[in-house]
Design an enzyme around this catalytic site. Sequence first.
Site, PDB file in Angstrom:
ATOM      1  CB  SER A   1      -0.968   0.000   1.181  1.00  0.00           C
ATOM      2  OG  SER A   1      -0.286  -0.158   2.404  1.00  0.00           O
TER       3      SER A   1
ATOM      4  CE  LYS B   1       0.862 -12.054   0.233  1.00  0.00           C
ATOM      5  NZ  LYS B   1       1.192 -10.870   1.030  1.00  0.00           N
TER       6      LYS B   1
END
Length: 308
Positions: A115, A166
């Site tokens: 982000s 992940k």
Amino acid sequence: MQNPKLVTIIGAGAWGSTLATLAAANGCSVRLWSRHYSQSLKAMLEGADIVLSAVSIKGVRAVITEIQSLPVSSETIFVTATKGLDPATTLTPSQIWQKAFPDRSVVVLSGPNLSKEIQQGMPAATVVASTAAVAAKVVQAVFSSSRFRVYTNSDPLGVELGGTLKNVIAIAAGVCDGLQLGANAKAALVTRGLTEIIRIGNCWGAKTETFYGLSGLGDLLATCNSPLSRNYQVGYQLALGKTLPEILAQLEGTAEGVNTTQVLIQRANQQKISMPITVEVYRLLQGEITPRQALEALMLRDIKQESN
């Protein structure tokens, strides 16, 4: 953008706020909601074309329960941007949403999306996935821009699992860098990590090819190579000798990989899935072994064919 949409985003953390900015830049009317805000969720949902949830996995059920008690248009599209697994059921966020709203379109948004980089205007890409192709295209149009490329996919489970699993490998990658083991070791770890992710995903019903895309390999590479990743930071700081409670207390936001590891172990034991990296990350997080002992356990495993 034609026919600008009214988008309500639930969760005003870094990711929810970033997605709100992207939708607003495309001309959408955006409402950003958090439990800490004074506005009622009912008012924020009124007339919404898209309701996007960017809360952590621990908050998903509470949000869904509240929405179920409120009037929401039958045309509203639900989008989940949460990466994690529910500790009680081992379900993914989209599975929880779909179970609660079986007749609604649910879309998964996931990809290599740090982000902070997106907030700085740096280019990125993501995936929106759904079994409802029309819904995925609507969401694609809401968030696509010259700096944020959005692809569609018809395998929501695979897209979601890529973004979730992940995080476990990212903890291991952080350990690798914290111990200064070099590029060779990290390349081996990430590659074998992808194999482990695919093995789990296939067992749960996801498509292999999905994991070679942005939401799988792409997200894996971004998360395992960036200090901006909270999960990477957990592993890195553990390798430097800090305790897990110390690390989590200092993090901004949630490192979902910590919870995901525990849920994965629970489900893997039930289904007898081989997950050597996840097992060692779990033992490390539990304080059973040191970072270097985790590495040695992986390196001393029985030798075998690469395809296994």
